[in-house]
Each structure stands twice: as structure tokens, then as C-alpha cells.
Design a protein around this motif. Structure first.
Motif, mmCIF file in Angstrom:
data_model
loop_
_atom_site.group_PDB
_atom_site.id
_atom_site.type_symbol
_atom_site.label_atom_id
_atom_site.label_comp_id
_atom_site.label_asym_id
_atom_site.label_seq_id
_atom_site.Cartn_x
_atom_site.Cartn_y
_atom_site.Cartn_z
ATOM 1 N N ALA A 1 0.821 -1.213 0.000
ATOM 2 C CA ALA A 1 0.000 0.000 0.000
ATOM 3 C C ALA A 1 0.853 1.260 0.000
ATOM 4 O O ALA A 1 0.466 2.290 -0.572
ATOM 5 C CB ALA A 1 -0.943 -0.004 1.199
ATOM 6 N N THR B 1 -5.919 -1.974 -0.408
ATOM 7 C CA THR B 1 -4.500 -1.841 -0.768
ATOM 8 C C THR B 1 -4.362 -1.253 -2.168
ATOM 9 O O THR B 1 -3.536 -0.367 -2.405
ATOM 10 C CB THR B 1 -3.793 -3.209 -0.701
ATOM 11 O OG1 THR B 1 -3.924 -3.734 0.619
ATOM 12 C CG2 THR B 1 -2.316 -3.089 -1.058
ATOM 13 N N ALA C 1 -4.888 2.381 -2.245
ATOM 14 C CA ALA C 1 -3.852 3.173 -1.569
ATOM 15 C C ALA C 1 -2.579 3.300 -2.392
ATOM 16 O O ALA C 1 -1.910 4.344 -2.358
ATOM 17 C CB ALA C 1 -3.523 2.546 -0.215
#
Length: 257
Positions: free
Chosen positions: A165, A207, A210
Motif C-alpha cells: 500500500a 490496498t 492506496a
């Protein structure tokens, strides 16, 4: 999710340390705090310039970020000519490239080698910029999605979701690097979208939402605004245009075009 764009200039094997100092000084004259607040701006010089650029950035309190072009996967040892990740961390490098197509093609670095480097970079508390992308032959064979997915999956094997991430992944179609030939903005967006979908398959949508995904491949002042308008593209990994402070500043300030 709002992702802060990142514009990084990969100088490759160009510029002496004195030329690099002059470039960064010139670049800093063009950029304001508002620019840095809107976009992370990084330079990625050759190893020989890192200490000089670090000293300039710290001495002048510049908000420009520093990165390195590669590292060895071991923290130390009998590897003549290699540079370890902890050495780069000691020079205040925040980013390190891993898997650039030139390293893959010219130095035989496959996904396993790239994976070991990413683990070393993370272990030294720096941020990897993972590079992936297809060749012209693979594109013509309609293998773009398969190649990107395979490279992302292999390079991120065993990497925890929270580490992924915080990474940067650069989609760089090999046929567009240093050729003057740029992918259409829609094609660049599609490639970055494949990267994000693959991350989602590996580690979930949070994830994928991000991680920052850059596009790289003949990015110039004339095409950066269109590229950066695409929803999947969070920045640019810039090659030749990063060697000219005026051009790189325009690219770094794409939001003000």
C-alpha cells in the motif's frame, strides 16, 4: 481515496555531480511550497551524485525528494561494484527503483531478483518504485495484461499488504521508453488499471486504492496534463525530460498547466 501524485525524474547514467547540483538548484527556483504540497517531486540521480544532491537538499531545506536507481538485495558483503540498500538509506534516499526495464533487459534481472530487491528496500525503510511493462512484441501479441499482471505478482511475492500500500508502481511500456513514442493517454490509463486490479487480486481493494501508480514512457511537458488527467494515473516516472530543469519543472507543476 485521494492519492498524492508523485513525479520522479530518473536521470539514468547522465550528469556529473556538479551538473546534478546545478539542475536541482535550477529546478528549485521554479517550484513553490504550493507545488510540493500538491505533488511529491523526486530526483533519482546516479550513485555518484547522491551525496552531493543530499547535501544540497538538506542545506537549502528543499522539499525535493531523493531516490536511487537500484540496489543489491544483500545488506553488505563481497559484491564489488554494488550498492546496498542501507547505504542508500544513510544518504537520506526515500525511493529506490526496482525492476526498471533496462535492468531487466540489460542485466538479466527477473521478477525473483526484483522481489529480493524490494524486500531489501523495505527492510531499509525506504519506498520501492516497482517498474513493470510490456515490450512491443508482447503488445502486438495482445499480451499486455498478462505481462503486467505476471510482473506485478512475481515482484510482490511475499510482500505484506501494508507494505504494498505504501509503495509506488510505475507502468512503463518498454516500447515507449526513450523512443519519443508515448502511449495514448487511454492506453496508459489501461495499463495502470491492470496494475491496480492485480494488486486488488493479491491484497484487496483497500490496498489497491492506496498504492500510487505512475506512468512512464516519453513523458514531456506537452503530454503530461493529458496523462495526469486519467483516473488510474497518480504520477509520472520521467526520463529524458528530467535532465532539463525547465522541462521537469513544467511536468512537476502539471496541476497548474
Amino acid at each position: 481515496m485521494s492519492r498524492k501524485p508523485i513525479i520522479a525524474g530518473n536521470w539514468k547514467m547522465n550528469l556529473t555531480h556538479l551538473e546534478g547540483i546545478a539542475l536541482v538548484q535550477n529546478l528549485s527556483y521554479h517550484l513553490t511550497q504550493d507545488d510540493y504540497d500538491a505533488t511529491d517531486v523526486a530526483v533519482i540521480p546516479p550513485f555518484t551524485s547522491l551525496r552531493s544532491i543530499q547535501t544540497l537538499i538538506e542545506g537549502d531545506r528543499l522539499a525535493i525528494r531523493l531516490g536511487a536507481q537500484s540496489c543489491h538485495h544483500e545488506p553488505s558483503g563481497a559484491y564489488t561494484g554494488e550498492i546496498a540498500a542501507p547505504m542508500l538509506a544513510a544518504l537520506a534516499c526515500e525511493f529506490v527503483l526496482a525492476g526498471h526495464s533496462e535492468r531487466r533487459a540489460l542485466f538479466g534481472e527477473d521478477d525473483g531478483v526484483v522481489n529480493s530487491k524490494i524486500k531489501a528496500i523495505l527492510g531499509a525503510e525506504m519506498t520501492p518504485i516497482l517498474c513493470v511493462g510490456e515490450t512491443l512484441e508482447e503488445r502486438d501479441a495482445d499480451q499486455v495484461e498478462a505481462v503486467i499482471s505476471s510482473q506485478v505478482t512475481g515482484s510482490l511475492a511475499g510482500i505484506a499488504a501494508e507494505d504494498v500500500a505504501g509503495m509506488v508502481i510505475a507502468y512503463e511500456p518498454v516500447w515507449a521508453i526513450g523512443t519519443g513514442r508515448t502511449a495514448l493517454a487511454s492506453d496508459a490509463n489501461d495499463g495502470c488499471g491492470v496494475v491496480r486490479r492485480t494488486v486488488a487480486e493479491l491484497h484487496g481493494q483497500d490496498t489497491a486504492d492506496a498504492v500510487r501508480v505512475q506512468y512512464g514512457g516519453s513523458v514531456k511537458p506537452g503530454n503530461v496534463a493529458e496523462l495526469m488527467s486519467q483516473p488510474e494515473i497518480d504520477g509520472a516516472l520521467v526520463g529524458g525530460a528530467s535532465l532539463t530543469a525547465d522541462d521537469f519543472a513544467v511536468i512537476a507543476r502539471f496541476k497548474r498547466l
